[in-house]
Design a protein around this motif. Structure first.
Motif, PDB file in Angstrom:
ATOM      1  N   LEU A  10     122.696  70.407 140.743  1.00  0.00           N
ATOM      2  CA  LEU A  10     122.753  71.185 139.530  1.00  0.00           C
ATOM      3  C   LEU A  10     124.211  71.503 139.236  1.00  0.00           C
ATOM      4  CD1 LEU A  10     121.334  72.678 137.257  1.00  0.00           C
ATOM      5  CD2 LEU A  10     121.152  74.651 138.765  1.00  0.00           C
ATOM      6  N   GLY A  11     124.752  70.877 138.171  1.00  0.00           N
ATOM      7  CA  GLY A  11     126.168  71.027 137.901  1.00  0.00           C
ATOM      8  C   GLY A  11     126.962  70.355 138.992  1.00  0.00           C
ATOM      9  N   TRP A  12     128.100  70.993 139.402  1.00  0.00           N
ATOM     10  CA  TRP A  12     128.946  70.384 140.416  1.00  0.00           C
ATOM     11  C   TRP A  12     128.752  71.001 141.791  1.00  0.00           C
ATOM     12  CZ3 TRP A  12     130.372  73.668 136.597  1.00  0.00           C
ATOM     13  CH2 TRP A  12     130.862  74.912 136.985  1.00  0.00           C
ATOM     14  N   ALA A  13     128.012  72.106 141.888  1.00  0.00           N
ATOM     15  CA  ALA A  13     127.946  72.800 143.170  1.00  0.00           C
ATOM     16  C   ALA A  13     126.527  73.142 143.603  1.00  0.00           C
ATOM     17  CB  ALA A  13     128.780  74.078 143.110  1.00  0.00           C
ATOM     18  N   GLU A  14     125.629  73.376 142.665  1.00  0.00           N
ATOM     19  CA  GLU A  14     124.312  73.873 143.033  1.00  0.00           C
ATOM     20  C   GLU A  14     123.326  72.733 143.260  1.00  0.00           C
ATOM     21  OE1 GLU A  14     123.559  78.119 141.122  1.00  0.00           O
ATOM     22  OE2 GLU A  14     123.903  76.583 139.593  1.00  0.00           O
ATOM     23  N   HIS A  15     122.388  72.978 144.159  1.00  0.00           N
ATOM     24  CA  HIS A  15     121.317  72.029 144.435  1.00  0.00           C
ATOM     25  C   HIS A  15     119.973  72.733 144.292  1.00  0.00           C
ATOM     26  CE1 HIS A  15     124.790  70.240 146.487  1.00  0.00           C
ATOM     27  NE2 HIS A  15     124.200  69.088 146.276  1.00  0.00           N
ATOM     28  N   VAL A  16     118.991  72.010 143.766  1.00  0.00           N
ATOM     29  CA  VAL A  16     117.641  72.555 143.595  1.00  0.00           C
ATOM     30  C   VAL A  16     116.683  71.763 144.477  1.00  0.00           C
ATOM     31  CG1 VAL A  16     115.750  72.987 141.988  1.00  0.00           C
ATOM     32  CG2 VAL A  16     118.128  73.222 141.218  1.00  0.00           C
ATOM     33  N   ALA A  17     115.914  72.470 145.300  1.00  0.00           N
ATOM     34  CA  ALA A  17     114.910  71.822 146.148  1.00  0.00           C
ATOM     35  C   ALA A  17     113.536  72.076 145.554  1.00  0.00           C
ATOM     36  CB  ALA A  17     114.972  72.375 147.566  1.00  0.00           C
ATOM     37  N   VAL A  18     112.717  71.028 145.398  1.00  0.00           N
ATOM     38  CA  VAL A  18     111.351  71.142 144.893  1.00  0.00           C
ATOM     39  C   VAL A  18     110.393  70.897 146.058  1.00  0.00           C
ATOM     40  CG1 VAL A  18     109.664  70.308 143.220  1.00  0.00           C
ATOM     41  CG2 VAL A  18     112.107  70.310 142.635  1.00  0.00           C
ATOM     42  N   LEU A  19     109.659  71.939 146.448  1.00  0.00           N
ATOM     43  CA  LEU A  19     108.760  71.831 147.587  1.00  0.00           C
ATOM     44  C   LEU A  19     107.448  71.175 147.210  1.00  0.00           C
ATOM     45  CD1 LEU A  19     110.753  74.176 148.362  1.00  0.00           C
ATOM     46  CD2 LEU A  19     108.894  75.122 149.728  1.00  0.00           C
ATOM     47  N   GLU A  20     106.794  70.604 148.231  1.00  0.00           N
ATOM     48  CA  GLU A  20     105.418  70.145 148.055  1.00  0.00           C
ATOM     49  C   GLU A  20     104.537  71.369 147.830  1.00  0.00           C
ATOM     50  OE1 GLU A  20     102.923  66.537 148.343  1.00  0.00           O
ATOM     51  OE2 GLU A  20     105.003  67.029 147.949  1.00  0.00           O
ATOM     52  N   PHE A  21     103.617  71.289 146.874  1.00  0.00           N
ATOM     53  CA  PHE A  21     102.765  72.421 146.550  1.00  0.00           C
ATOM     54  C   PHE A  21     101.847  72.764 147.732  1.00  0.00           C
ATOM     55  CE2 PHE A  21     102.743  72.023 141.626  1.00  0.00           C
ATOM     56  CZ  PHE A  21     104.119  72.165 141.629  1.00  0.00           C
ATOM     57  N   THR A  22     101.395  74.015 147.749  1.00  0.00           N
ATOM     58  CA  THR A  22     100.486  74.487 148.799  1.00  0.00           C
ATOM     59  C   THR A  22      99.244  75.085 148.151  1.00  0.00           C
ATOM     60  OG1 THR A  22     101.541  76.672 148.864  1.00  0.00           O
ATOM     61  CG2 THR A  22     102.407  74.993 150.351  1.00  0.00           C
ATOM     62  N   GLY A  23      98.239  75.391 148.982  1.00  0.00           N
ATOM     63  CA  GLY A  23      97.055  76.097 148.519  1.00  0.00           C
ATOM     64  C   GLY A  23      95.850  75.229 148.243  1.00  0.00           C
ATOM     65  N   SER A  24      95.933  73.917 148.490  1.00  0.00           N
ATOM     66  CA  SER A  24      94.799  73.033 148.234  1.00  0.00           C
ATOM     67  C   SER A  24      94.650  72.038 149.376  1.00  0.00           C
ATOM     68  CB  SER A  24      95.006  72.273 146.915  1.00  0.00           C
ATOM     69  OG  SER A  24      93.983  71.307 146.728  1.00  0.00           O
ATOM     70  N   ASP A  26      93.193  69.182 148.788  1.00  0.00           N
ATOM     71  CA  ASP A  26      93.206  67.878 148.112  1.00  0.00           C
ATOM     72  C   ASP A  26      94.630  67.330 148.145  1.00  0.00           C
ATOM     73  OD1 ASP A  26      93.112  65.697 146.398  1.00  0.00           O
ATOM     74  OD2 ASP A  26      91.754  66.655 144.982  1.00  0.00           O
ATOM     75  N   GLU A  27      94.936  66.533 149.163  1.00  0.00           N
ATOM     76  CA  GLU A  27      96.297  66.052 149.355  1.00  0.00           C
ATOM     77  C   GLU A  27      96.756  65.131 148.227  1.00  0.00           C
ATOM     78  OE1 GLU A  27      97.036  64.440 153.192  1.00  0.00           O
ATOM     79  OE2 GLU A  27      96.332  66.231 154.268  1.00  0.00           O
ATOM     80  N   ASP A  28      95.832  64.370 147.663  1.00  0.00           N
ATOM     81  CA  ASP A  28      96.201  63.487 146.550  1.00  0.00           C
ATOM     82  C   ASP A  28      96.646  64.313 145.342  1.00  0.00           C
ATOM     83  OD1 ASP A  28      95.672  61.195 147.986  1.00  0.00           O
ATOM     84  OD2 ASP A  28      93.613  61.014 147.260  1.00  0.00           O
ATOM     85  N   LEU A  29      95.886  65.351 145.017  1.00  0.00           N
ATOM     86  CA  LEU A  29      96.247  66.201 143.885  1.00  0.00           C
ATOM     87  C   LEU A  29      97.554  66.933 144.161  1.00  0.00           C
ATOM     88  CD1 LEU A  29      95.608  67.414 141.142  1.00  0.00           C
ATOM     89  CD2 LEU A  29      94.188  69.135 142.293  1.00  0.00           C
ATOM     90  N   VAL A  30      97.724  67.424 145.383  1.00  0.00           N
ATOM     91  CA  VAL A  30      98.969  68.098 145.760  1.00  0.00           C
ATOM     92  C   VAL A  30     100.161  67.171 145.546  1.00  0.00           C
ATOM     93  CG1 VAL A  30     100.303  68.931 147.728  1.00  0.00           C
ATOM     94  CG2 VAL A  30      97.976  69.758 147.374  1.00  0.00           C
ATOM     95  N   SER A  31     100.021  65.930 145.978  1.00  0.00           N
ATOM     96  CA  SER A  31     101.108  64.961 145.845  1.00  0.00           C
ATOM     97  C   SER A  31     101.442  64.684 144.385  1.00  0.00           C
ATOM     98  CB  SER A  31     100.730  63.663 146.558  1.00  0.00           C
ATOM     99  OG  SER A  31     101.750  62.692 146.420  1.00  0.00           O
ATOM    100  N   ILE A  32     100.404  64.509 143.568  1.00  0.00           N
ATOM    101  CA  ILE A  32     100.620  64.217 142.147  1.00  0.00           C
ATOM    102  C   ILE A  32     101.273  65.406 141.447  1.00  0.00           C
ATOM    103  CG2 ILE A  32      99.466  63.782 139.950  1.00  0.00           C
ATOM    104  CD1 ILE A  32      97.358  62.198 141.540  1.00  0.00           C
ATOM    105  N   LEU A  33     100.785  66.600 141.695  1.00  0.00           N
ATOM    106  CA  LEU A  33     101.356  67.783 141.056  1.00  0.00           C
ATOM    107  C   LEU A  33     102.804  67.999 141.484  1.00  0.00           C
ATOM    108  CD1 LEU A  33      98.396  70.332 141.274  1.00  0.00           C
ATOM    109  CD2 LEU A  33      99.210  69.115 139.250  1.00  0.00           C
ATOM    110  N   SER A  34     103.094  67.786 142.752  1.00  0.00           N
ATOM    111  CA  SER A  34     104.462  67.950 143.238  1.00  0.00           C
ATOM    112  C   SER A  34     105.397  66.955 142.571  1.00  0.00           C
ATOM    113  CB  SER A  34     104.500  67.791 144.764  1.00  0.00           C
ATOM    114  OG  SER A  34     103.640  68.721 145.392  1.00  0.00           O
ATOM    115  N   ASP A  35     104.920  65.716 142.415  1.00  0.00           N
ATOM    116  CA  ASP A  35     105.735  64.714 141.720  1.00  0.00           C
ATOM    117  C   ASP A  35     105.931  65.086 140.259  1.00  0.00           C
ATOM    118  OD1 ASP A  35     106.219  63.143 143.912  1.00  0.00           O
ATOM    119  OD2 ASP A  35     104.551  61.766 143.543  1.00  0.00           O
TER     120      ASP A  35
END
Length: 206
Positions: A10-24, A26-35
């Motif tokens: 993010l910009g020249w210094a910041e980084h954003v991490a997107v985690l795999e969703f939790t609470g389900s 249904d691993e296929d749905l979790v994977s799709i939503l995270s993507d």
């Protein structure tokens, strides 16, 4: 299950991490939503500037730091972000209430643990939930990072006149009307005097 990550510059210094969703379970749905969340982040933060780190690379980073990914609960998102040097972290928790599937999205600043923004997306079926998730992440980032939104001019007409709601907020007291609305998926509700309301989800483009 390992937490999966995407890392974006993010910009020249910041980084954003997107985690795999939790609470389900249904691993296929979790994977799709995270993507979908990653896709929304890339769309909002200009994908030409940001790069995605694969699961394998993420594990290698943790190993090089002498750490592991044993903390997999949602409450550990800030700690995990710090472990990999991310400045910001997006997490999503899935739940179901009354047959409606929901994802609560959160944006944290990792160094202070500050919650910058929250956004809820929902759908009556998995397909609708998937469609809403990337737009939800874009709104989350715009709110949390004070980014400007892409707007489109929308003309609404109906006979007889009706009141129009967008995402549960009044958009027009009566029609016809012209409004600037954010690009993306929105739920519209049309309510006329003495008539049945109509609800529909529309994808708005520039």
């Amino acid at each position: 299950m390992w937490m999966l990550w995407s890392m974006l510059s993010l910009g020249w210094a910041e980084h954003v991490a997107v985690l795999e969703f939790t609470g389900s379970e249904d691993e296929d749905l979790v994977s799709i939503l995270s993507d979908q969340a990653r896709a929304g982040a890339l769309d909002q933060l200009d994908p030409l500037t940001y790069s995605i780190i694969t699961r394998e690379n993420m594990i290698q980073i943790l190993e090089d730091m002498g750490k592991d990914a044993t903390c997999v609960e949602g409450s550990c998102e800030v700690e995990l972000a710090r472990n990999i040097g991310a400045d910001l972290v997006i997490s999503g928790t899935m739940t179901e209430v009354g047959g409606v599937q929901m994802v609560m999205l959160k944006l944290h600043q990792s160094d202070t643990g500050t919650l910058l923004a929250m956004e809820r997306v929902q759908g009556t079926d998995p397909i609708q939930l998937v469609e809403e998730t990337s737009d939800g992440v874009r709104r989350l980032l715009r709110k949390g990072l004070n980014l400007s939104a892409d707007l489109a001019k929308l003309t609404l007409t109906a006979t007889p006149n009706v009141t129009v709601y967008m995402d549960d907020s009044i958009l027009c007291q009566q029609t016809p009307c012209v409004r600037d609305v954010e690009v993306g998926s929105h739920t519209f509700r049309w309510e006329g005097s003495g008539s049945q309301s109509i609800v529909e989800t529309l994808s708005i483009a520039q």
